[in-house]
Design a protein around this motif. Structure first.
Motif, PDB file in Angstrom:
ATOM      1  N   VAL A 181       0.837  -1.203   0.000  1.00 25.37           N
ATOM      2  CA  VAL A 181       0.000   0.000   0.000  1.00 25.37           C
ATOM      3  C   VAL A 181       0.871   1.252   0.000  1.00 25.37           C
ATOM      4  N   GLN A 182       1.921   1.249   0.804  1.00 24.43           N
ATOM      5  CA  GLN A 182       2.819   2.396   0.847  1.00 24.43           C
ATOM      6  C   GLN A 182       3.508   2.628  -0.488  1.00 24.43           C
ATOM      7  N   SER A 183       3.890   1.550  -1.170  1.00 27.39           N
ATOM      8  CA  SER A 183       4.514   1.705  -2.491  1.00 27.39           C
ATOM      9  C   SER A 183       3.530   2.272  -3.502  1.00 27.39           C
ATOM     10  N   PHE A 184       2.256   1.861  -3.417  1.00 25.33           N
ATOM     11  CA  PHE A 184       1.238   2.432  -4.303  1.00 25.33           C
ATOM     12  C   PHE A 184       1.051   3.924  -4.014  1.00 25.33           C
ATOM     13  N   CYS A 185       1.070   4.298  -2.739  1.00 29.06           N
ATOM     14  CA  CYS A 185       0.922   5.713  -2.383  1.00 29.06           C
ATOM     15  C   CYS A 185       2.076   6.540  -2.937  1.00 29.06           C
ATOM     16  N   VAL A 186       3.291   5.998  -2.875  1.00 27.46           N
ATOM     17  CA  VAL A 186       4.445   6.697  -3.443  1.00 27.46           C
ATOM     18  C   VAL A 186       4.288   6.851  -4.953  1.00 27.46           C
ATOM     19  N   GLU A 187       3.825   5.809  -5.617  1.00 33.74           N
ATOM     20  CA  GLU A 187       3.622   5.877  -7.063  1.00 33.74           C
ATOM     21  C   GLU A 187       2.542   6.889  -7.430  1.00 33.74           C
ATOM     22  N   MET A 188       1.474   6.952  -6.630  1.00 35.30           N
ATOM     23  CA  MET A 188       0.422   7.926  -6.903  1.00 35.30           C
ATOM     24  C   MET A 188       0.928   9.349  -6.715  1.00 35.30           C
ATOM     25  N   GLU A 189       1.731   9.574  -5.676  1.00 38.51           N
ATOM     26  CA  GLU A 189       2.305  10.903  -5.463  1.00 38.51           C
ATOM     27  C   GLU A 189       3.252  11.284  -6.600  1.00 38.51           C
ATOM     28  N   ARG A 190       4.032  10.325  -7.051  1.00 37.50           N
ATOM     29  CA  ARG A 190       4.961  10.579  -8.154  1.00 37.50           C
ATOM     30  C   ARG A 190       4.210  10.924  -9.431  1.00 37.50           C
ATOM     31  N   ALA A 191       3.195  10.133  -9.751  1.00 36.76           N
ATOM     32  CA  ALA A 191       2.419  10.395 -10.968  1.00 36.76           C
ATOM     33  C   ALA A 191       1.672  11.723 -10.869  1.00 36.76           C
ATOM     34  N   SER A 192       1.156  12.040  -9.686  1.00 34.83           N
ATOM     35  CA  SER A 192       0.424  13.303  -9.500  1.00 34.83           C
ATOM     36  C   SER A 192       1.333  14.496  -9.709  1.00 34.83           C
ATOM     37  N   SER A 193       2.537  14.445  -9.135  1.00 31.21           N
ATOM     38  CA  SER A 193       3.458  15.568  -9.293  1.00 31.21           C
ATOM     39  C   SER A 193       3.897  15.733 -10.737  1.00 31.21           C
ATOM     40  N   GLU A 194       4.111  14.618 -11.439  1.00 32.55           N
ATOM     41  CA  GLU A 194       4.547  14.702 -12.835  1.00 32.55           C
ATOM     42  C   GLU A 194       3.446  15.237 -13.748  1.00 32.55           C
ATOM     43  N   ILE A 195       2.195  14.813 -13.525  1.00 33.55           N
ATOM     44  CA  ILE A 195       1.114  15.297 -14.388  1.00 33.55           C
ATOM     45  C   ILE A 195       0.808  16.763 -14.095  1.00 33.55           C
ATOM     46  N   MET A 196       0.919  17.180 -12.827  1.00 37.60           N
ATOM     47  CA  MET A 196       0.723  18.590 -12.496  1.00 37.60           C
ATOM     48  C   MET A 196       1.832  19.450 -13.107  1.00 37.60           C
ATOM     49  N   TYR A 197       3.047  18.954 -13.068  1.00 35.24           N
ATOM     50  CA  TYR A 197       4.166  19.681 -13.684  1.00 35.24           C
ATOM     51  C   TYR A 197       3.939  19.832 -15.181  1.00 35.24           C
ATOM     52  N   PHE A 198       3.458  18.771 -15.823  1.00 42.23           N
ATOM     53  CA  PHE A 198       3.221  18.844 -17.272  1.00 42.23           C
ATOM     54  C   PHE A 198       2.134  19.855 -17.607  1.00 42.23           C
ATOM     55  N   PHE A 199       1.002  19.790 -16.901  1.00 44.33           N
ATOM     56  CA  PHE A 199      -0.091  20.704 -17.207  1.00 44.33           C
ATOM     57  C   PHE A 199       0.305  22.157 -16.926  1.00 44.33           C
ATOM     58  N   LYS A 200       1.112  22.365 -15.912  1.00 42.01           N
ATOM     59  CA  LYS A 200       1.560  23.717 -15.595  1.00 42.01           C
ATOM     60  C   LYS A 200       2.391  24.287 -16.725  1.00 42.01           C
ATOM     61  N   HIS A 201       3.318  23.522 -17.242  1.00 46.87           N
ATOM     62  CA  HIS A 201       4.167  23.993 -18.335  1.00 46.87           C
ATOM     63  C   HIS A 201       3.440  23.936 -19.669  1.00 46.87           C
ATOM     64  N   HIS A 202       2.481  23.040 -19.797  1.00 50.36           N
ATOM     65  CA  HIS A 202       1.694  22.974 -21.028  1.00 50.36           C
ATOM     66  C   HIS A 202       0.856  24.238 -21.190  1.00 50.36           C
ATOM     67  N   ASN A 203       0.313  24.730 -20.084  1.00 51.57           N
ATOM     68  CA  ASN A 203      -0.441  25.985 -20.134  1.00 51.57           C
ATOM     69  C   ASN A 203       0.459  27.148 -20.521  1.00 51.57           C
ATOM     70  N   ARG A 204       1.672  27.158 -19.991  1.00 50.81           N
ATOM     71  CA  ARG A 204       2.601  28.226 -20.336  1.00 50.81           C
ATOM     72  C   ARG A 204       2.960  28.205 -21.799  1.00 50.81           C
ATOM     73  N   GLU A 205       3.201  26.988 -22.327  1.00 46.73           N
ATOM     74  CA  GLU A 205       3.547  26.864 -23.740  1.00 46.73           C
ATOM     75  C   GLU A 205       2.407  27.328 -24.618  1.00 46.73           C
ATOM     76  N   GLY A 206       1.159  26.990 -24.201  1.00 46.59           N
ATOM     77  CA  GLY A 206      -0.005  27.431 -24.980  1.00 46.59           C
ATOM     78  C   GLY A 206      -0.135  28.933 -25.002  1.00 46.59           C
ATOM     79  N   LYS A 207       0.099  29.569 -23.859  1.00 52.28           N
ATOM     80  CA  LYS A 207       0.013  31.034 -23.813  1.00 52.28           C
ATOM     81  C   LYS A 207       1.134  31.672 -24.634  1.00 52.28           C
ATOM     82  N   THR A 208       2.331  31.080 -24.613  1.00 55.07           N
ATOM     83  CA  THR A 208       3.442  31.625 -25.388  1.00 55.07           C
ATOM     84  C   THR A 208       3.180  31.531 -26.882  1.00 55.07           C
TER      85      THR A 208
END
Length: 211
Positions: A181-208
Motif C-alpha cells: 500500500v505504501q509503495s502504491f501511495c508513493v507511485e500515486m504521489e509521483r504520478a500526481s506531481s509529474e502530471i501537475m508539472y506537465f499541465f503547468k508547463h503545457h499551459n505556459r507553452e499554450g500562452k506563449t
C-alpha cells in the motif's frame, strides 16, 4: 493425530481459530491479486500519457488511462478531467486519493485484528482446557490416570500453538500488504506531481504560442 482430530477435540475455540485462519487466507489472497492486477510501470504510463497530451489528444489519453488498471491510472484520469473542465487539478488529485487509499487499505484492519486476537483465543482455549482437565481430576479423584490427565493438558496446549500458528503468518502478511500500500501511495504521489508539472508547463507553452 491429524489436524481435523485436533480441531474437533480442541473444542469450540479451536474451531474459531480454524475459521480465523480461513478468513485470513482469503483476505491475503484477495488483496494480493488486487495489488498484482493494479501493478503498472508508472514511468512508462506517465511518459506515454505525456506524449499523447502534447498532441492535445485528451480522448486518447483518457482511453489509455481507462485501459490501464490500478489507482495510478485513475488518479491521472481525474487530473485530465479536471484540466478539461478548468477545475483545480491539485484538488481533483487529492479528492481521488481519498477514494483510492481506503480502497487499497480495505480489509487490512481485519487481518491485523486476526493477528492480534488469535493468540488470545489460543490462550483462552488453553485455560478452558486446563480448567476442564483439573475439574475432571477434582470430580473423579484418584480414578483418573496420569495418561488421561496428560492427554487433557496436551489438547489444551494445542489451542495456544494453533493461535500462534495463525497469528504469526497474519502479522507477516499484514506487514507485507501494508508495504505494498505504501509503495502504491508513493507511485500515486509521483504520478500526481509529474502530471501537475506537465499541465503547468503545457499551459505556459499554450500562452506563449498565442502571443
Amino acid at each position: 493425530m491429524n489436524y481435523l482430530q485436533m480441531i474437533s477435540q480442541g473444542g469450540p475455540i479451536m474451531i474459531i481459530i480454524a475459521l480465523c485462519s480461513v478468513i485470513a487466507v482469503y483476505i491475503f489472497l484477495q488483496k494480493w491479486f488486487q495489488f498484482h492486477r493494479a501493478q503498472v510501470n508508472v514511468g512508462e504510463l506517465v511518459a506515454g500519457l505525456v506524449n499523447v497530451l502534447r498532441r492535445d489528444g485528451m480522448i486518447e489519453a483518457i482511453t489509455l488511462c481507462d485501459h490501464t488498471p490500478g489507482p495510478v491510472a485513475r488518479m491521472l484520469t481525474s487530473a485530465i478531467h479536471a484540466y478539461q473542465n478548468g477545475d483545480d487539478i491539485k484538488q481533483a488529485l487529492e479528492e481521488q486519493s481519498l477514494v483510492e487509499v481506503p480502497r487499497l487499505e480495505s480489509r487490512l484492519n481485519v487481518l491485523a485484528t486476526l493477528a492480534y486476537v488469535t493468540p488470545l483465543l489460543g490462550l483462552l482455549g488453553t485455560v478452558i482446557g486446563l480448567a476442564e482437565a483439573f475439574h475432571t481430576v477434582y470430580v473423579s479423584g484418584a480414578a483418573m490416570t496420569q495418561q488421561q490427565l496428560s492427554e487433557g493438558v496436551y489438547m489444551a496446549l494445542t489451542c495456544t500453538a494453533a493461535g500462534l500458528c495463525v497469528s504469526i503468518p497474519c502479522h507477516i502478511a499484514y506487514n507485507y500488504l501494508v508495504s505494498r500500500v505504501q509503495s502504491f501511495c508513493v507511485e500515486m504521489e509521483r504520478a500526481s506531481s509529474e502530471i501537475m508539472y506537465f499541465f503547468k508547463h503545457h499551459n505556459r507553452e499554450g500562452k506563449t504560442d498565442e502571443n
